[in-house]
Scaffold this active site. Structure first.
Site, PDB file in Angstrom:
ATOM      1  N   ASP A 194      64.380  64.218  15.001  1.00 47.08           N
ATOM      2  CA  ASP A 194      63.248  63.379  14.586  1.00 47.08           C
ATOM      3  C   ASP A 194      63.303  63.084  13.088  1.00 47.08           C
ATOM      4  O   ASP A 194      62.535  62.269  12.577  1.00 47.08           O
ATOM      5  CB  ASP A 194      61.905  64.006  14.975  1.00 47.08           C
ATOM      6  CG  ASP A 194      61.752  65.449  14.549  1.00 47.08           C
ATOM      7  OD1 ASP A 194      62.753  66.080  14.127  1.00 47.08           O
ATOM      8  OD2 ASP A 194      60.634  65.984  14.647  1.00 47.08           O
ATOM      9  N   HIS A 195      64.211  63.756  12.371  1.00 46.46           N
ATOM     10  CA  HIS A 195      64.525  63.456  10.970  1.00 46.46           C
ATOM     11  C   HIS A 195      65.871  62.736  10.925  1.00 46.46           C
ATOM     12  O   HIS A 195      66.668  62.798  11.870  1.00 46.46           O
ATOM     13  CB  HIS A 195      64.667  64.731  10.142  1.00 46.46           C
ATOM     14  CG  HIS A 195      63.419  65.528   9.999  1.00 46.46           C
ATOM     15  ND1 HIS A 195      62.749  65.662   8.800  1.00 46.46           N
ATOM     16  CD2 HIS A 195      62.727  66.279  10.899  1.00 46.46           C
ATOM     17  CE1 HIS A 195      61.696  66.452   8.964  1.00 46.46           C
ATOM     18  NE2 HIS A 195      61.659  66.843  10.228  1.00 46.46           N
ATOM     19  N   GLU A 216      65.729  73.893  10.110  1.00 49.18           N
ATOM     20  CA  GLU A 216      65.180  74.059  11.462  1.00 49.18           C
ATOM     21  C   GLU A 216      66.316  74.194  12.485  1.00 49.18           C
ATOM     22  O   GLU A 216      66.344  73.517  13.506  1.00 49.18           O
ATOM     23  CB  GLU A 216      64.215  72.926  11.829  1.00 49.18           C
ATOM     24  CG  GLU A 216      63.175  73.380  12.832  1.00 49.18           C
ATOM     25  CD  GLU A 216      62.097  72.355  13.131  1.00 49.18           C
ATOM     26  OE1 GLU A 216      61.258  72.655  13.988  1.00 49.18           O
ATOM     27  OE2 GLU A 216      62.073  71.269  12.491  1.00 49.18           O
ATOM     28  N   ASN A 268      66.212  69.886  13.798  1.00 46.31           N
ATOM     29  CA  ASN A 268      65.269  70.196  14.887  1.00 46.31           C
ATOM     30  C   ASN A 268      65.992  70.866  16.057  1.00 46.31           C
ATOM     31  O   ASN A 268      65.861  70.446  17.205  1.00 46.31           O
ATOM     32  CB  ASN A 268      64.535  68.926  15.332  1.00 46.31           C
ATOM     33  CG  ASN A 268      63.315  69.233  16.170  1.00 46.31           C
ATOM     34  OD1 ASN A 268      62.910  70.374  16.323  1.00 46.31           O
ATOM     35  ND2 ASN A 268      62.709  68.198  16.735  1.00 46.31           N
ATOM     36  N   ASN A 284      67.190  68.006   8.528  1.00 45.29           N
ATOM     37  CA  ASN A 284      66.447  68.830   9.475  1.00 45.29           C
ATOM     38  C   ASN A 284      66.891  68.397  10.867  1.00 45.29           C
ATOM     39  O   ASN A 284      66.567  67.291  11.313  1.00 45.29           O
ATOM     40  CB  ASN A 284      64.933  68.645   9.302  1.00 45.29           C
ATOM     41  CG  ASN A 284      64.132  69.459  10.312  1.00 45.29           C
ATOM     42  OD1 ASN A 284      64.506  69.603  11.463  1.00 45.29           O
ATOM     43  ND2 ASN A 284      63.004  69.993   9.866  1.00 45.29           N
ATOM     44  N   ASP A 304      63.746  69.904   3.922  1.00 49.64           N
ATOM     45  CA  ASP A 304      62.523  69.335   4.480  1.00 49.64           C
ATOM     46  C   ASP A 304      61.348  69.962   3.746  1.00 49.64           C
ATOM     47  O   ASP A 304      60.993  71.106   3.992  1.00 49.64           O
ATOM     48  CB  ASP A 304      62.476  69.641   5.982  1.00 49.64           C
ATOM     49  CG  ASP A 304      61.176  69.186   6.641  1.00 49.64           C
ATOM     50  OD1 ASP A 304      60.340  68.579   5.946  1.00 49.64           O
ATOM     51  OD2 ASP A 304      61.015  69.441   7.844  1.00 49.64           O
TER      52      ASP A 304
END
Length: 254
Positions: free
Chosen positions: A244-245, A36, A10, A8, A148
């Site tokens: 953030d992943h 994402e 983001n 992911n 995710d």
């Protein structure tokens, strides 16, 4: 061997500025699934849509800058589809790619949101996806379901399970679905190789959570039970930054 990654990012444009494509080429992976992406391919340059050595496939949300998934694949799949379910395809939730040895589902599961505002939508998605994967298995084929999941399954899968029991991603209904999914014959590949604590794939941007490794494991490669003998490795790559992943990987014997 076949090496698969899931991440992911983001926002694929933001991740590209943080070294996404340098990382992608360094992995030399056969298949890279991103979630994402927050982009439509027509908004992007050739470095996104035609990276050297890979063919790109996209499912984008109708809403700009939201959701979306992408597959970069060295081998061209036999066929690539979305879910063909409007309420999920409108949010760019899934790409389904058929390969000679398995069908791959690249998934960005919905977030159930505060106070379970989208819990019904999330569970609808989970149950619909599970039914699709089970149908593929019933036809004698294998499946890999990556992405995710927006669910930490067990207390070991997040830093503070007790205080998160009413929070999205660890709601009782979400964990109960994950129980049902595993009981239906799907395998959490990472836990086949690693049963240690503090193995996380997502951290809040707040409170220096990643530096302190206060995180959640919500990114998975799951496979049908029949594919289990071909599992060679599954890892979480906590040393890779840019979102953030962090990425997770799966190695399958051909």
């Amino acid at each position: 061997m076949k090496l698969l990654y899931s991440w992911n990012v983001n926002g694929i444009r933001a991740a590209a500025k943080k070294g996404l494509f340098e990382w992608l080429h360094a992995t030399n992976a056969d298949i890279i699934c991103l979630q994402e992406t927050k982009a439509h391919p027509e908004q992007l340059g050739p470095e996104f849509t035609e990276p050297e050595g890979y063919t790109a496939y996209w499912a984008s949300a109708q809403r700009k800058g939201y959701s979306g998934v992408c597959i970069y694949s060295k081998e061209k799949p036999i066929r690539v589809d979305t879910m063909d379910v409007e309420r999920f395809d409108a949010e760019g939730r899934v790409l389904r790619a058929e390969y000679p040895g398995f069908t791959l589902f690249n998934c960005y599961f919905p977030n159930s949101q505060a106070e379970g505002a989208r819990l019904d939508y999330k569970l609808d998605f989970c149950q619909t996806l599970q039914a699709m994967a089970s149908e593929v298995v019933a036809q004698g084929q294998h499946v890999v379901i990556c992405g995710d999941y927006n669910v930490a399954h067990k207390p070991i899968d997040l830093e503070n399970p007790k205080s998160n029991e009413k929070n999205p991603g660890y709601l009782p209904e979400e964990r109960a679905w994950m129980d049902t999914f595993i009981e239906a014959g799907f395998v959490d590949t990472f836990r086949e190789f690693n049963t240690e604590e503090k193995q996380y794939s997502w951290w809040s941007y707040r409170f220096s959570a990643r530096d302190r490794n206060i995180g959640w494991r919500i990114d998975y490669h799951c496979v049908d039970e029949g594919l289990k003998p071909r599992l060679k490795d599954a890892r979480i790559h906590q040393d890779v930054f840019g979102s953030d992943h962090c990425p997770v990987s799966l190695t399958l014997e051909d």
